[in-house]
Design a protein around this motif. Structure first.
Motif, PDB file in Angstrom:
ATOM      1  N   LEU A 236      -0.204 -29.595  25.379  1.00  0.00           N
ATOM      2  CA  LEU A 236      -1.635 -29.790  24.757  1.00  0.00           C
ATOM      3  C   LEU A 236      -1.658 -28.430  24.005  1.00  0.00           C
ATOM      4  N   THR A 237      -0.940 -27.385  24.444  1.00  0.00           N
ATOM      5  CA  THR A 237      -0.710 -25.882  23.783  1.00  0.00           C
ATOM      6  C   THR A 237      -0.078 -26.317  22.494  1.00  0.00           C
ATOM      7  N   VAL A 238       1.143 -26.798  22.316  1.00  0.00           N
ATOM      8  CA  VAL A 238       1.744 -27.342  21.208  1.00  0.00           C
ATOM      9  C   VAL A 238       0.766 -28.141  20.212  1.00  0.00           C
TER      10      VAL A 238
ATOM     11  N   GLU B 201      -5.695 -28.116  10.134  1.00  0.00           N
ATOM     12  CA  GLU B 201      -7.033 -27.769   9.977  1.00  0.00           C
ATOM     13  C   GLU B 201      -6.940 -26.621   8.952  1.00  0.00           C
ATOM     14  N   ARG B 202      -6.165 -25.638   8.905  1.00  0.00           N
ATOM     15  CA  ARG B 202      -6.237 -24.696   8.024  1.00  0.00           C
ATOM     16  C   ARG B 202      -5.724 -24.962   6.836  1.00  0.00           C
TER      17      ARG B 202
ATOM     18  N   LEU C 112      -1.944 -25.936  18.678  1.00  0.00           N
ATOM     19  CA  LEU C 112      -1.206 -25.215  17.603  1.00  0.00           C
ATOM     20  C   LEU C 112      -1.157 -25.824  16.441  1.00  0.00           C
ATOM     21  N   LEU C 113      -0.438 -26.956  16.266  1.00  0.00           N
ATOM     22  CA  LEU C 113      -0.387 -27.826  15.129  1.00  0.00           C
ATOM     23  C   LEU C 113      -1.618 -28.390  14.658  1.00  0.00           C
TER      24      LEU C 113
ATOM     25  N   PRO D 282      -2.129 -13.083  21.824  1.00  0.00           N
ATOM     26  CA  PRO D 282      -2.120 -14.681  22.185  1.00  0.00           C
ATOM     27  C   PRO D 282      -1.328 -15.601  20.988  1.00  0.00           C
ATOM     28  N   LEU D 283      -0.795 -16.755  21.450  1.00  0.00           N
ATOM     29  CA  LEU D 283      -0.415 -17.703  20.831  1.00  0.00           C
ATOM     30  C   LEU D 283      -1.345 -18.279  19.568  1.00  0.00           C
ATOM     31  N   LEU D 284      -2.455 -18.633  20.040  1.00  0.00           N
ATOM     32  CA  LEU D 284      -3.404 -19.169  19.311  1.00  0.00           C
ATOM     33  C   LEU D 284      -4.474 -18.240  18.826  1.00  0.00           C
ATOM     34  N   PRO D 285      -4.786 -18.084  17.441  1.00  0.00           N
ATOM     35  CA  PRO D 285      -5.948 -17.204  17.209  1.00  0.00           C
ATOM     36  C   PRO D 285      -7.383 -17.966  17.692  1.00  0.00           C
TER      37      PRO D 285
END
Length: 117
Positions: A47-49, A58-59, A52-53, A112-115
């Motif tokens: 779920l982390t991967v 979205e961006r 991130l995707l 952190p990995l995710l902003p």
């Protein structure tokens, strides 16, 4: 404590069979694993991967909308798809008993990995 060894001596030991690889002793005679913790850990990683995707997509989608090169129908479809994906992520997090902050890996000095959204 002895000083540094001569490389020629080390090579001689390797060649004549005296050298033995270091013995590794196990930390415990048995690794204790339970199905729930393994499932939760794997779920968290996957779920982390995915999160991130999802954030990257979205961006990119928002960037395309800001550029104005999408039709109204495409913008609507992107919005609907992103909302559906977010709902699926919430359902999967609930299934695995994870909070949103559980999906953010700490990369040490990199942060952190995710902003934060």
């Amino acid at each position: 404590m002895t000083g540094p060894r001569d490389p020629a001596d080390l090579l001689a030991e390797l060649g004549d069979g005296r050298w033995q690889p270091p013995r590794v002793t196990p930390l415990a005679p048995r690794i204790e694993l339970d199905r729930d913790s393994v499932e939760r850990g794997l779920g968290s990683l996957v779920l982390t991967v995915i999160e991130l995707l999802r954030q990257l997509v979205e961006r990119q989608a928002l960037h395309r909308v800001d550029l104005g090169d999408l039709t109204d129908e495409q913008v609507e479809r992107i919005g609907t798809t992103l909302m559906a994906l977010e709902e699926q992520m919430i359902g999967l997090r609930e299934y695995f008993g994870l909070a949103p902050e559980d999906l953010n890996l700490d990369l040490g000095p990199l942060g952190p990995l995710l902003p934060r959204e």
